[in-house]
Design a protein around this motif. Sequence first.
Motif, PDB file in Angstrom:
ATOM      1  N   SER A  59      -2.720  -9.480   0.558  1.00  0.00           N
ATOM      2  CA  SER A  59      -2.544  -8.228   0.670  1.00  0.00           C
ATOM      3  C   SER A  59      -3.699  -7.219   0.072  1.00  0.00           C
ATOM      4  O   SER A  59      -3.661  -6.443   0.568  1.00  0.00           O
ATOM      5  CB  SER A  59      -1.262  -8.162  -0.397  1.00  0.00           C
ATOM      6  N   SER A  60      -4.437  -7.742  -0.978  1.00  0.00           N
ATOM      7  CA  SER A  60      -5.429  -6.936  -1.338  1.00  0.00           C
ATOM      8  C   SER A  60      -6.574  -6.762  -0.333  1.00  0.00           C
ATOM      9  O   SER A  60      -7.161  -5.753  -0.221  1.00  0.00           O
ATOM     10  CB  SER A  60      -6.074  -7.662  -2.568  1.00  0.00           C
ATOM     11  N   GLU A  92       5.087 -12.465   3.350  1.00  0.00           N
ATOM     12  CA  GLU A  92       5.331 -11.377   3.531  1.00  0.00           C
ATOM     13  C   GLU A  92       6.582 -11.222   4.234  1.00  0.00           C
ATOM     14  O   GLU A  92       7.531 -10.490   3.807  1.00  0.00           O
ATOM     15  CB  GLU A  92       4.171 -10.698   4.280  1.00  0.00           C
ATOM     16  N   LYS A 106      -6.351  -6.786   2.795  1.00  0.00           N
ATOM     17  CA  LYS A 106      -5.745  -6.141   3.874  1.00  0.00           C
ATOM     18  C   LYS A 106      -5.846  -4.299   3.513  1.00  0.00           C
ATOM     19  O   LYS A 106      -6.319  -3.853   4.273  1.00  0.00           O
ATOM     20  CB  LYS A 106      -4.265  -6.306   4.179  1.00  0.00           C
ATOM     21  N   CYS A 107      -5.824  -4.280   2.197  1.00  0.00           N
ATOM     22  CA  CYS A 107      -5.535  -2.835   1.754  1.00  0.00           C
ATOM     23  C   CYS A 107      -7.041  -2.477   1.227  1.00  0.00           C
ATOM     24  O   CYS A 107      -7.316  -1.045   0.953  1.00  0.00           O
ATOM     25  CB  CYS A 107      -4.850  -2.727   0.504  1.00  0.00           C
ATOM     26  N   PRO A 133       1.817   1.835  -2.846  1.00  0.00           N
ATOM     27  CA  PRO A 133       1.945   0.632  -1.640  1.00  0.00           C
ATOM     28  C   PRO A 133       0.556   0.620  -1.227  1.00  0.00           C
ATOM     29  O   PRO A 133      -0.099   1.727  -0.958  1.00  0.00           O
ATOM     30  CB  PRO A 133       2.857   1.297  -0.658  1.00  0.00           C
ATOM     31  N   GLY A 134       0.009  -0.719  -1.179  1.00  0.00           N
ATOM     32  CA  GLY A 134      -1.174  -0.790  -0.699  1.00  0.00           C
ATOM     33  C   GLY A 134      -2.327  -0.714  -1.581  1.00  0.00           C
ATOM     34  O   GLY A 134      -3.495  -0.399  -1.414  1.00  0.00           O
ATOM     35  N   TYR A 135      -1.974  -1.010  -2.982  1.00  0.00           N
ATOM     36  CA  TYR A 135      -2.962  -0.836  -4.018  1.00  0.00           C
ATOM     37  C   TYR A 135      -3.593  -2.157  -4.256  1.00  0.00           C
ATOM     38  O   TYR A 135      -3.163  -3.020  -4.772  1.00  0.00           O
ATOM     39  CB  TYR A 135      -1.910  -0.575  -5.428  1.00  0.00           C
ATOM     40  N   ALA A 136      -4.749  -2.270  -3.861  1.00  0.00           N
ATOM     41  CA  ALA A 136      -5.765  -3.343  -3.584  1.00  0.00           C
ATOM     42  C   ALA A 136      -5.805  -4.059  -4.839  1.00  0.00           C
ATOM     43  O   ALA A 136      -5.956  -5.264  -5.101  1.00  0.00           O
ATOM     44  CB  ALA A 136      -6.803  -3.164  -2.949  1.00  0.00           C
ATOM     45  N   THR A 182     -10.780  -1.194   1.001  1.00  0.00           N
ATOM     46  CA  THR A 182     -11.957  -0.228   1.629  1.00  0.00           C
ATOM     47  C   THR A 182     -13.411  -0.605   1.391  1.00  0.00           C
ATOM     48  O   THR A 182     -14.282  -0.586   2.237  1.00  0.00           O
ATOM     49  CB  THR A 182     -11.357   1.090   1.517  1.00  0.00           C
ATOM     50  N   TYR A 209      -2.963  -5.638  -6.455  1.00  0.00           N
ATOM     51  CA  TYR A 209      -2.817  -7.115  -5.790  1.00  0.00           C
ATOM     52  C   TYR A 209      -3.692  -7.962  -6.084  1.00  0.00           C
ATOM     53  O   TYR A 209      -3.440  -9.257  -6.335  1.00  0.00           O
ATOM     54  CB  TYR A 209      -2.817  -6.720  -4.151  1.00  0.00           C
TER      55      TYR A 209
END
Length: 451
Positions: free
Chosen positions: A232-233, A268, A235-236, A204-207, A238, A210
Amino acid sequence: FFLLSNVLSLQAVLAWEYAGPVNQLLDEASKLYDQGKYASAKMQFNEALRLEPNCPDAYNGLGLCSLKEGKIQESNACYTSAIKLKPDFYNSLYNLANNLYLEGNYPASISYFRRALSVRESSGRGADPDILTSLANVYREQAATLSGLKRQEDFKLALKFYNLAIKMNPSHPQAHAELGALYANEHEYSAAENELRKAIALRPGYAYAYFKLACIFEQKKEFPAALVAFHSSLKCETLESYRAETARKIALLGIPEELVDHFAEGYEQLNGGNFAQAQSEFQAAASIDSPLKAIAINNLAFCRARSGDLAMAMNDYAQALKICPHGFPEPYYNLGQVLLQSKRLTEAEQNFRTCLLESRGNHYLAHNALGVLLKQKGDLKGALDQYNLALLQSSGALSVVQFNRGLLLEKLGRKQEALESYRKYLQASPSGLNAGAAKERLLQLSRQGSS
């Protein structure tokens, strides 16, 4: 948007045994590297080389530090020095292969990855999913630069190594994500989306996953879905350079800035089954005049329907179709579903058929829904035709079609085919909503066959 391959950490097994002071320096350098203090780490690695000039691990560490500093040529030279000292040094073979991949030197990268793979296999450790995925990545990127038979050969090699990685570790998110990227390159969007969603479920949270998913929606001109995946990308993510690229892609969608958050949050909430919250977001989006007004109203209607307000949902779908009567099949499909639920079969059929007309016959959900409706009207042959089209177009993505088809085949007296459909449904959805009923039908048909 380019994903870095894995690089081997400094904690990997050392090439050789060293004297105590050298080991201490390597350990201190490794800690500094992990803290992001690359200049200090390089000083320690160089001191290790002063004490032990034949130290592949020090050269490998210098290569990693130089890469972090953006000095890829310097990094290459360090790895090459390590390999000269120890030709079967897996860490530097792998890391040099990775650098060459990042530089776009695919033939050389493949050569070094294969050397690294050979070293692992000859040592008795065998391959691991990371190196198989990395090697597949290079074949995939090289295939994209080629044409004809050579392109197909590289595609097949990439597919082979991704599948080997997944076979070794089915829960390897990067292998699934990169396989999804391979399918996307070949415009096999259904298979690509399937692999990318597996990757996101595993991580989960795999930019990156996404982002690639968003690019597929963009290619398919499903711009609201692309927006949500890009959002979503973002948000995740870095890495600042990747964040900037994702923001640029969002801007290119041409969606007014004041709508971005409403749509992204609405989808979402919708995906999470929070229909009241989603309805609020889409209602806000629908209140703004924009090219996406019909889409916002369609989504608002969908939320109302899922909350049980069928009358308001039908009014909203009609409003969306008044704004955009052509080139937008979804409201026709959604309105058809509400009408089917309300037992207004003639109107529902008209909307499903209009949906198929607007989508040029390529809408597997509408084919399945029309199959359900035609079965209710007693047109069993017509229903079977629709189920078959739904299966063909969905590539197995809509498992319920197999269950629906099984029930219909039973009604037609084609029991062996019904058995096969139920089995395929259970293979795809062993815990699905109809799993219990499918198992019961299988049992009943099996008993009938043996009696």
